[in-house]
Design a protein around this motif. Structure first.
Motif, PDB file in Angstrom:
ATOM      1  N   ASP A   1      -0.665 -16.647 -44.018  1.00 49.29           N
ATOM      2  CA  ASP A   1      -0.981 -16.311 -42.626  1.00 49.29           C
ATOM      3  C   ASP A   1      -0.182 -15.101 -42.151  1.00 49.29           C
ATOM      4  N   VAL A   2       1.086 -15.051 -42.493  1.00 49.04           N
ATOM      5  CA  VAL A   2       1.932 -13.924 -42.086  1.00 49.04           C
ATOM      6  C   VAL A   2       1.397 -12.625 -42.683  1.00 49.04           C
ATOM      7  N   ILE A   3       1.049 -12.655 -43.953  1.00 48.63           N
ATOM      8  CA  ILE A   3       0.536 -11.455 -44.618  1.00 48.63           C
ATOM      9  C   ILE A   3      -0.808 -11.046 -44.017  1.00 48.63           C
ATOM     10  N   SER A   4      -1.640 -12.003 -43.689  1.00 48.04           N
ATOM     11  CA  SER A   4      -2.940 -11.686 -43.078  1.00 48.04           C
ATOM     12  C   SER A   4      -2.761 -11.008 -41.724  1.00 48.04           C
ATOM     13  N   TRP A   5      -1.862 -11.541 -40.902  1.00 50.65           N
ATOM     14  CA  TRP A   5      -1.621 -10.932 -39.604  1.00 50.65           C
ATOM     15  C   TRP A   5      -0.985  -9.553 -39.752  1.00 50.65           C
ATOM     16  N   ALA A   6      -0.128  -9.382 -40.728  1.00 56.01           N
ATOM     17  CA  ALA A   6       0.486  -8.069 -40.954  1.00 56.01           C
ATOM     18  C   ALA A   6      -0.571  -7.048 -41.376  1.00 56.01           C
ATOM     19  N   ALA A   7      -1.487  -7.455 -42.242  1.00 55.07           N
ATOM     20  CA  ALA A   7      -2.557  -6.548 -42.653  1.00 55.07           C
ATOM     21  C   ALA A   7      -3.459  -6.208 -41.464  1.00 55.07           C
ATOM     22  N   PHE A   8      -3.717  -7.184 -40.616  1.00 54.45           N
ATOM     23  CA  PHE A   8      -4.510  -6.939 -39.416  1.00 54.45           C
ATOM     24  C   PHE A   8      -3.819  -5.922 -38.512  1.00 54.45           C
ATOM     25  N   SER A   9      -2.495  -6.036 -38.380  1.00 56.94           N
ATOM     26  CA  SER A   9      -1.775  -5.091 -37.530  1.00 56.94           C
ATOM     27  C   SER A   9      -1.753  -3.694 -38.133  1.00 56.94           C
ATOM     28  N   CYS A  10      -1.831  -3.591 -39.457  1.00 53.83           N
ATOM     29  CA  CYS A  10      -1.896  -2.277 -40.108  1.00 53.83           C
ATOM     30  C   CYS A  10      -3.167  -1.531 -39.712  1.00 53.83           C
ATOM     31  N   VAL A  11      -4.196  -2.250 -39.346  1.00 49.62           N
ATOM     32  CA  VAL A  11      -5.448  -1.638 -38.894  1.00 49.62           C
ATOM     33  C   VAL A  11      -5.449  -1.489 -37.374  1.00 49.62           C
ATOM     34  N   LEU A  12      -4.976  -2.500 -36.685  1.00 48.84           N
ATOM     35  CA  LEU A  12      -5.064  -2.513 -35.231  1.00 48.84           C
ATOM     36  C   LEU A  12      -4.161  -1.469 -34.571  1.00 48.84           C
ATOM     37  N   VAL A  13      -2.929  -1.344 -35.030  1.00 49.16           N
ATOM     38  CA  VAL A  13      -1.975  -0.432 -34.389  1.00 49.16           C
ATOM     39  C   VAL A  13      -2.462   1.020 -34.418  1.00 49.16           C
ATOM     40  N   PRO A  14      -2.910   1.551 -35.562  1.00 45.49           N
ATOM     41  CA  PRO A  14      -3.412   2.935 -35.524  1.00 45.49           C
ATOM     42  C   PRO A  14      -4.635   3.114 -34.622  1.00 45.49           C
ATOM     43  N   VAL A  15      -5.499   2.103 -34.559  1.00 45.28           N
ATOM     44  CA  VAL A  15      -6.661   2.192 -33.674  1.00 45.28           C
ATOM     45  C   VAL A  15      -6.204   2.283 -32.223  1.00 45.28           C
ATOM     46  N   VAL A  16      -5.231   1.470 -31.847  1.00 42.68           N
ATOM     47  CA  VAL A  16      -4.713   1.499 -30.481  1.00 42.68           C
ATOM     48  C   VAL A  16      -4.031   2.839 -30.209  1.00 42.68           C
ATOM     49  N   LEU A  17      -3.291   3.346 -31.190  1.00 45.94           N
ATOM     50  CA  LEU A  17      -2.650   4.650 -31.002  1.00 45.94           C
ATOM     51  C   LEU A  17      -3.678   5.749 -30.781  1.00 45.94           C
ATOM     52  N   LEU A  18      -4.750   5.725 -31.559  1.00 44.88           N
ATOM     53  CA  LEU A  18      -5.817   6.713 -31.369  1.00 44.88           C
ATOM     54  C   LEU A  18      -6.490   6.538 -30.006  1.00 44.88           C
ATOM     55  N   TRP A  19      -6.691   5.302 -29.588  1.00 41.63           N
ATOM     56  CA  TRP A  19      -7.325   5.016 -28.312  1.00 41.63           C
ATOM     57  C   TRP A  19      -6.518   5.612 -27.153  1.00 41.63           C
ATOM     58  N   TYR A  20      -5.178   5.535 -27.278  1.00 46.09           N
ATOM     59  CA  TYR A  20      -4.335   6.048 -26.202  1.00 46.09           C
ATOM     60  C   TYR A  20      -3.956   7.510 -26.378  1.00 46.09           C
ATOM     61  N   GLY A  21      -4.608   8.222 -27.289  1.00 45.54           N
ATOM     62  CA  GLY A  21      -4.466   9.662 -27.370  1.00 45.54           C
ATOM     63  C   GLY A  21      -3.474  10.190 -28.378  1.00 45.54           C
ATOM     64  N   SER A  22      -2.992   9.378 -29.267  1.00 46.65           N
ATOM     65  CA  SER A  22      -2.088   9.865 -30.309  1.00 46.65           C
ATOM     66  C   SER A  22      -2.884  10.692 -31.316  1.00 46.65           C
ATOM     67  N   SER A  23      -2.192  11.505 -32.070  1.00 50.94           N
ATOM     68  CA  SER A  23      -2.889  12.339 -33.057  1.00 50.94           C
ATOM     69  C   SER A  23      -3.337  11.493 -34.247  1.00 50.94           C
ATOM     70  N   LEU A  24      -4.298  12.016 -34.962  1.00 57.03           N
ATOM     71  CA  LEU A  24      -4.789  11.333 -36.162  1.00 57.03           C
ATOM     72  C   LEU A  24      -3.700  11.261 -37.225  1.00 57.03           C
ATOM     73  N   ALA A  25      -2.938  12.324 -37.357  1.00 55.35           N
ATOM     74  CA  ALA A  25      -1.847  12.331 -38.346  1.00 55.35           C
ATOM     75  C   ALA A  25      -0.774  11.300 -37.990  1.00 55.35           C
ATOM     76  N   GLY A  26      -0.460  11.183 -36.712  1.00 51.32           N
ATOM     77  CA  GLY A  26       0.527  10.188 -36.274  1.00 51.32           C
ATOM     78  C   GLY A  26       0.052   8.768 -36.527  1.00 51.32           C
ATOM     79  N   ALA A  27      -1.212   8.531 -36.225  1.00 50.08           N
ATOM     80  CA  ALA A  27      -1.774   7.195 -36.456  1.00 50.08           C
ATOM     81  C   ALA A  27      -1.839   6.875 -37.943  1.00 50.08           C
ATOM     82  N   ALA A  28      -2.181   7.887 -38.759  1.00 51.71           N
ATOM     83  CA  ALA A  28      -2.232   7.664 -40.211  1.00 51.71           C
ATOM     84  C   ALA A  28      -0.836   7.402 -40.773  1.00 51.71           C
ATOM     85  N   GLY A  29       0.142   8.131 -40.281  1.00 50.36           N
ATOM     86  CA  GLY A  29       1.525   7.899 -40.722  1.00 50.36           C
ATOM     87  C   GLY A  29       2.013   6.518 -40.348  1.00 50.36           C
ATOM     88  N   THR A  30       1.670   6.096 -39.154  1.00 51.70           N
ATOM     89  CA  THR A  30       2.038   4.741 -38.715  1.00 51.70           C
ATOM     90  C   THR A  30       1.360   3.693 -39.596  1.00 51.70           C
TER      91      THR A  30
END
Length: 101
Positions: free
Chosen positions: A14-43
């Motif tokens: 369960d922990v690994i599943s949620w961590a993998a989900f956050s690996c996708v969710l966090v960059p999407v949220v960063l892009l949504w709020y105007g972060s650069s594509l490179a920054g989101a990819a690095g994150t």
């Protein structure tokens, strides 16, 4: 049985599943709020690296716990665990073989 899972294995999965989900969710949220594509990819790469290391450490910990459980369940054979029916019992012997002086 190889197919059965213990509660700790389910929790680790369960922990690994949620961590993998956050690996996708966090960059999407960063892009949504105007972060650069490179920054989101690095994150995303950073989160994926941390997730991979945590997964390795969790699996290693599970194997160690399973090994410890097996050692505790195995019968121990040692000097202190022997039964009393041997030739090396302690205590005084009372019997007729001892000469009386």
């Amino acid at each position: 049985m190889p197919g059965t899972r213990t509660p700790s294995q389910d929790a680790a999965t369960d922990v690994i599943s949620w961590a993998a989900f956050s690996c996708v969710l966090v960059p999407v949220v960063l892009l949504w709020y105007g972060s650069s594509l490179a920054g989101a990819a690095g994150t995303a790469l950073g989160l994926a690296a941390v997730t991979a290391v945590c997964r390795i450490l969790l699996r290693q910990s599970e194997r160690g716990a399973a090994r410890l459980r097996e050692e505790e369940e195995a019968p121990r054979r040692g000097r202190r665990q022997r039964g009393g029916t041997g030739g090396h019992r302690s205590g005084r012997h009372s019997g007729g073989d001892t000469p009386v002086t």
